[in-house]
Write a protein that holds these residues in place. Structure first.
Motif, mmCIF file in Angstrom:
data_model
loop_
_atom_site.group_PDB
_atom_site.id
_atom_site.type_symbol
_atom_site.label_atom_id
_atom_site.label_comp_id
_atom_site.label_asym_id
_atom_site.label_seq_id
_atom_site.Cartn_x
_atom_site.Cartn_y
_atom_site.Cartn_z
ATOM 1 N N TRP A 9 3.353 -3.866 34.688
ATOM 2 C CA TRP A 9 3.673 -3.027 35.233
ATOM 3 C C TRP A 9 3.752 -3.488 36.952
ATOM 4 O O TRP A 9 4.232 -3.908 37.948
ATOM 5 N N LEU A 10 2.488 -3.199 37.512
ATOM 6 C CA LEU A 10 1.746 -3.242 38.422
ATOM 7 C C LEU A 10 1.195 -4.352 39.030
ATOM 8 O O LEU A 10 2.061 -5.272 40.191
ATOM 9 N N ASP A 11 1.292 -5.707 37.694
ATOM 10 C CA ASP A 11 1.317 -6.519 38.499
ATOM 11 C C ASP A 11 2.725 -6.859 38.472
ATOM 12 O O ASP A 11 2.117 -7.966 39.655
ATOM 13 N N GLN A 12 3.926 -6.868 38.312
ATOM 14 C CA GLN A 12 4.924 -7.806 38.124
ATOM 15 C C GLN A 12 5.571 -7.081 40.177
ATOM 16 O O GLN A 12 6.496 -7.757 41.142
ATOM 17 N N MET A 13 5.059 -6.127 40.142
ATOM 18 C CA MET A 13 5.432 -4.992 41.402
ATOM 19 C C MET A 13 4.669 -6.004 42.456
ATOM 20 O O MET A 13 5.237 -5.744 43.531
ATOM 21 N N VAL A 14 3.382 -5.925 42.111
ATOM 22 C CA VAL A 14 2.700 -6.660 43.481
ATOM 23 C C VAL A 14 2.631 -7.916 44.182
ATOM 24 O O VAL A 14 2.390 -8.755 45.204
ATOM 25 N N ARG A 15 3.063 -8.875 42.538
ATOM 26 C CA ARG A 15 3.517 -9.723 42.904
ATOM 27 C C ARG A 15 5.242 -10.232 43.365
ATOM 28 O O ARG A 15 5.018 -10.883 44.625
ATOM 29 N N GLU A 16 5.976 -9.047 42.817
ATOM 30 C CA GLU A 16 7.247 -8.708 43.728
ATOM 31 C C GLU A 16 7.289 -8.628 45.335
ATOM 32 O O GLU A 16 7.704 -8.574 46.285
ATOM 33 N N VAL A 87 -6.213 -1.025 41.666
ATOM 34 C CA VAL A 87 -7.044 -0.451 40.050
ATOM 35 C C VAL A 87 -6.141 0.991 39.932
ATOM 36 O O VAL A 87 -5.787 2.391 40.557
ATOM 37 N N LEU A 88 -5.985 0.550 38.816
ATOM 38 C CA LEU A 88 -4.784 1.783 38.107
ATOM 39 C C LEU A 88 -5.115 2.309 36.786
ATOM 40 O O LEU A 88 -5.520 1.786 36.551
ATOM 41 N N VAL A 89 -4.996 4.310 37.495
ATOM 42 C CA VAL A 89 -5.705 4.357 36.381
ATOM 43 C C VAL A 89 -4.798 5.342 35.777
ATOM 44 O O VAL A 89 -3.236 5.846 36.473
ATOM 45 N N TRP A 90 -5.304 5.669 34.309
ATOM 46 C CA TRP A 90 -3.946 6.237 33.319
ATOM 47 C C TRP A 90 -4.870 7.701 33.260
ATOM 48 O O TRP A 90 -6.145 7.730 32.755
ATOM 49 N N HIS A 156 2.652 7.175 40.741
ATOM 50 C CA HIS A 156 3.104 5.662 40.494
ATOM 51 C C HIS A 156 4.528 5.763 40.218
ATOM 52 O O HIS A 156 5.256 5.607 40.709
ATOM 53 N N LYS A 157 4.745 6.142 38.922
ATOM 54 C CA LYS A 157 5.499 6.347 38.566
ATOM 55 C C LYS A 157 6.678 7.488 38.525
ATOM 56 O O LYS A 157 8.096 6.877 39.187
ATOM 57 N N GLU A 158 6.249 8.704 38.876
ATOM 58 C CA GLU A 158 7.237 9.051 39.619
ATOM 59 C C GLU A 158 7.117 9.342 40.860
ATOM 60 O O GLU A 158 8.739 10.010 41.159
ATOM 61 N N ASP A 159 6.736 8.351 41.625
ATOM 62 C CA ASP A 159 7.590 7.924 43.327
ATOM 63 C C ASP A 159 7.267 6.761 43.261
ATOM 64 O O ASP A 159 6.237 6.214 44.519
ATOM 65 N N ILE A 167 0.580 0.212 48.262
ATOM 66 C CA ILE A 167 0.274 -0.829 48.059
ATOM 67 C C ILE A 167 0.597 -2.495 48.614
ATOM 68 O O ILE A 167 -0.592 -1.860 49.317
ATOM 69 N N ALA A 168 1.230 -2.452 49.831
ATOM 70 C CA ALA A 168 1.990 -2.972 51.052
ATOM 71 C C ALA A 168 1.484 -2.874 52.408
ATOM 72 O O ALA A 168 0.447 -3.688 52.575
#
Length: 193
Positions: A9-16, A87-90, A156-159, A167-168
């Motif tokens: 999900w994050l990869d797709q978002m950063v690429r977009e 870095v994405l932390v869960w 990130h999912k919340e907002d 990120i931008a």
């Protein structure tokens, strides 16, 4: 540093975000797309063949590289270069469940016969790349590093739009306000229970 769905999900978002960035001309994007085709798609840095590193060097600057690796498994030069790292932390509970599915769906990794067998290995750091908890501790050493941004999957999912704006800003992407809702819609997904 989440596995499977969150990383993708994050990869797709950063690429977009990157492809929408106003800094790229149409000609520059064509050049980048052609270079990426030459690189060949690979699921993650840790699953690439040895020649992947040489092919990655040939990509134009602002390469996006996906990995689940801990800092000690990355080349030290990454931390001394201009590279920016997200870095994405869960939550460890969510990580353990997602990583279970990731692990059992990767043909190059041994699968587990049961959740109990897997969970014991997860808690004891007996998985291919070691302990998730050790990995978090290691990344925490970089909390104040100027080129490393930590982001919580849950926040990130919340907002998503606020997360994308952060990120931008961290990566120097210049996007008009109107692009963020469009990218959020393009990169959203429905979670299964």
């Amino acid at each position: 540093m989440k596995f499977s769905k969150g990383t993708n999900w994050l990869d797709q978002m950063v690429r977009e975000l990157e492809s929408t960035d106003a800094k790229y001309t149409e000609e520059g994007m064509k050049e980048r797309i052609n270079a990426e085709k030459k690189l060949e798609i690979f699921p993650c840095l840790e699953f690439g063949d040895p020649g992947i590193y040489e092919r990655m060097k040939k990509l134009p600057s602002r390469r996006i590289i996906l990995t689940h690796l801990s800092p000690h498994l990355l080349p030290p030069s990454i931390f001394q270069s201009k590279a920016k790292i997200l870095v994405l932390v869960w939550n460890p509970k969510e990580t353990s469940v997602s990583y279970y599915h990731f692990y059992n769906n990767m043909l190059v990794l041994p699968s587990f016969a049961s959740w109990d067998e897997y969970f014991a290995a997860f808690m004891n750091g007996k998985l291919a790349w070691g302990s998730y908890f050790d990995c978090l501790v290691e990344w925490n050493k970089y909390l104040n590093h100027e080129r490393i941004m930590m982001i919580s999957y849950e926040q990130h999912k919340e907002d998503q739009i606020l997360g994308m704006k952060r990120i931008a800003a961290a990566f120097g992407f210049s996007l008009c306000e109107e692009y963020f809702p469009r990218i959020a819609k393009q990169t959203s997904f429905i979670e299964s229970s």
